[in-house]
Design a protein around this motif. Structure first.
Motif, PDB file in Angstrom:
ATOM      1  N   SER A  93       0.607  -1.266  -0.198  1.00 25.92           N
ATOM      2  CA  SER A  93      -0.220  -0.338   0.115  1.00 25.92           C
ATOM      3  C   SER A  93       0.723   1.292  -0.257  1.00 25.92           C
ATOM      4  CB  SER A  93      -1.272  -0.027   1.256  1.00 25.92           C
ATOM      5  OG  SER A  93      -0.212   0.098   2.798  1.00 25.92           O
ATOM      6  N   ASP A  94       1.979   1.144   0.266  1.00 21.43           N
ATOM      7  CA  ASP A  94       3.001   2.275   0.224  1.00 21.43           C
ATOM      8  C   ASP A  94       4.413   2.519   0.301  1.00 21.43           C
ATOM      9  OD1 ASP A  94       2.947   5.524   1.382  1.00 21.43           O
ATOM     10  OD2 ASP A  94       3.728   4.854   3.132  1.00 21.43           O
ATOM     11  N   ARG A 136       8.317   4.327   1.347  1.00 19.47           N
ATOM     12  CA  ARG A 136       8.114   5.284   1.859  1.00 19.47           C
ATOM     13  C   ARG A 136       9.828   4.681   2.712  1.00 19.47           C
ATOM     14  NH1 ARG A 136       3.887   3.337   5.630  1.00 19.47           N
ATOM     15  NH2 ARG A 136       4.573   2.083   7.164  1.00 19.47           N
TER      16      ARG A 136
END
Length: 132
Positions: free
Chosen positions: A85-86, A88
């Protein structure tokens, strides 16, 4: 002595329950997964250096660890099939159980996933990235 009677389950009821159980099992963590893994093209300027971008409709994440170095991976986590989902801090993140994958090669930085994300082929042509 007569054996105890077993309650009978009508065939139609049994089949309906079996179909429902199969549907629930098949959906599992993969609910909401896109299944379109057809080739597609994106502008290289859409992918940030040191990070990446998730393309949910194509079930693909594209990363650019260094300027001009592009990698593409499936968005399906190798632990239990959830969708990442991400992106980072140089890692692709799965929200379900906390697995983290390196943007350089898709290998797990942190589990519970033990296998890398599935790679997709990339080809850079001018300012476009072609995903196979």
């Amino acid at each position: 002595m007569t054996p105890p009677a077993h309650p009978s389950l009508p065939r139609r009821t049994f089949l309906a329950c079996a179909a429902a159980a199969t549907a629930v099992t098949a959906t599992g963590c993969s609910a909401g997964h896109a299944t379109d893994t057809a080739p597609f093209t994106v502008p290289s300027t859409d992918i940030p250096v040191g990070g990446g971008k998730i393309f949910p409709d194509q079930a693909t994440v594209i990363t650019q660890p260094k300027p001009g170095e592009f990698h593409a991976f499936s968005t399906t986590c190798t632990h239990q099939g959830c969708t990442v989902s991400d992106i980072r801090n140089g890692l692709i993140v799965c929200p379900c159980h906390g697995s983290r994958f390196r943007i350089t090669d898709g290998t797990p930085e942190r589990g519970p996933a033990r296998e890398p994300l599935t790679r997709r082929g990339t080809q850079t042509e001018g300012h476009n990235i072609h995903i196979n």
